[in-house]
Design an enzyme around this catalytic site. Sequence first.
Site, mmCIF file in Angstrom:
data_model
loop_
_atom_site.group_PDB
_atom_site.id
_atom_site.type_symbol
_atom_site.label_atom_id
_atom_site.label_comp_id
_atom_site.label_asym_id
_atom_site.label_seq_id
_atom_site.Cartn_x
_atom_site.Cartn_y
_atom_site.Cartn_z
ATOM 1 N N ASN A 42 7.193 0.618 2.421
ATOM 2 C CA ASN A 42 5.676 0.879 3.024
ATOM 3 C C ASN A 42 6.065 0.134 3.682
ATOM 4 O OD1 ASN A 42 4.984 2.535 1.100
ATOM 5 N ND2 ASN A 42 3.716 0.563 -0.071
ATOM 6 N N ASN A 170 3.494 -8.648 -5.669
ATOM 7 C CA ASN A 170 3.262 -7.926 -5.294
ATOM 8 C C ASN A 170 3.092 -7.233 -7.263
ATOM 9 O OD1 ASN A 170 3.585 -7.186 -2.977
ATOM 10 N ND2 ASN A 170 3.451 -5.627 -4.110
ATOM 11 N N ASP A 262 0.913 -3.881 1.596
ATOM 12 C CA ASP A 262 2.234 -4.169 2.356
ATOM 13 C C ASP A 262 1.797 -3.882 4.082
ATOM 14 O OD1 ASP A 262 3.093 -3.935 -0.178
ATOM 15 O OD2 ASP A 262 2.742 -1.181 -0.180
ATOM 16 N N ASP A 312 -0.021 5.399 1.173
ATOM 17 C CA ASP A 312 0.162 4.466 1.370
ATOM 18 C C ASP A 312 0.261 4.039 2.766
ATOM 19 O OD1 ASP A 312 0.230 4.308 -2.010
ATOM 20 O OD2 ASP A 312 1.512 2.564 -1.783
HETATM 21 O O1 KDG Z 1 1.964 -2.306 -2.580
HETATM 22 C C1 KDG Z 1 1.927 -0.645 -2.748
HETATM 23 C C2 KDG Z 1 3.226 0.042 -3.696
HETATM 24 O O2 KDG Z 1 2.113 -0.801 -5.180
HETATM 25 C C3 KDG Z 1 3.337 1.434 -4.191
HETATM 26 O O3 KDG Z 1 3.401 1.982 -3.101
HETATM 27 C C4 KDG Z 1 3.931 2.026 -5.025
HETATM 28 O O4 KDG Z 1 5.841 0.216 -5.232
HETATM 29 C C5 KDG Z 1 4.352 0.172 -6.216
HETATM 30 C C6 KDG Z 1 4.555 0.161 -7.314
HETATM 31 O O5 KDG Z 1 5.467 -0.027 -8.061
HETATM 32 O O6 KDG Z 1 3.723 -0.229 -7.803
#
Ligand code: KDG
Length: 334
Positions: A42, A170, A262, A312
């Site tokens: 993303n 994340n 992102d 996304d």
């Molecule tokens: O930040 C967005 C992501 O969470 C999504 O694209 C999916 O990469 C991902 C994940 O592992 O949750």
Amino acid sequence: MLRSMVDVVTIGESMILFQPMTDSSIQYAPLFTKSIAGAESNIAIGLTRLGKKVRWVSRVGDDAFGKYLLATLAGEGVDVSQCKVLQNESTAIYFKDIKGSQDPTVYYYRKGSAASKFKRNDIQSGWFEGAHHLHVTGITPALGENTAEMMIEAMERAREKGMTISFDPNIRRKLWSEEQARQTILKMIPLCDIFLPGLDECQFLFGEKTRDEYGDILLNMGPSLTVIKLGEEGSMAITKNFSVKKDGYSVERVVDTVGAGDAFASGCLSILLDVPNLREELEDPVNIRDIVGDAIGRGNRLGALAVQFKGDWEGLPTLQELKAMEQGKESVSR
Ligand code: KDG
């Protein structure tokens, strides 16, 4: 061979994303749309649209999904030359269940995927060739037995090469235990220059504290710049010499919150990465207060744009579109 310069390298897994075409929940939806998503890809798309040259490093399976994924990213202008297609492995998929105004629920089918097999020995000098900056997230280390070790080594190598590093934790609780997440993320923080957590992630990592206390803790851990995302309230940047807060943008209708972080990172980095000698400037940030303010303001704007679209990254603007918005110009579409 001399390759052209790359602004940003990012390493991670992207998945095929299926979403119900109608408003019904996954259980009853008869039709699905197909796209791709993954935090690092993303950001790769977001930054490419904003004029940066981005290399996304990954592994996909030797299947139709892997081909579609690489074609989509290459079509967006992302450098996928360091991705490998692995025989007899599969590309991950995931489903997003959008339930009215709530945050969507996601269902992953990614255990044992091609990218989850990443290990330290897979790191190639070509990943970093000609590159200035590495962006990483806390998703890749959660994917497989060896991915945390691989990510830490990649960050160390990038530092040795003089690259700057940004890190968005994340935190995805569906992928690992809270203890593993906390331990690994705390090891990664000292290796980055720019740390991009959400307020809830600060609480998860350090317990209930004030925003300023989080700032102090993080400044003592290593990153020269911490940007705390505050949801609708906007975001705040903390350095040893100043902190600055920018309000969020109001949004009429939130469609899909996944990907907002992102989008924020793409907007913010697109301005910060234009600063010459970024690491030195961040280590003693006296002249870049306004630039940091503009960066988080742009991040807020992109986050607000992303939540208004299903998917996304589909709603992310090009640099030209963004500049027009920043100058308050109305768009002419016909
Ligand atoms: O930040 C967005 C992501 O969470 C999504 O694209 C999916 O990469 C991902 C994940 O592992 O949750």
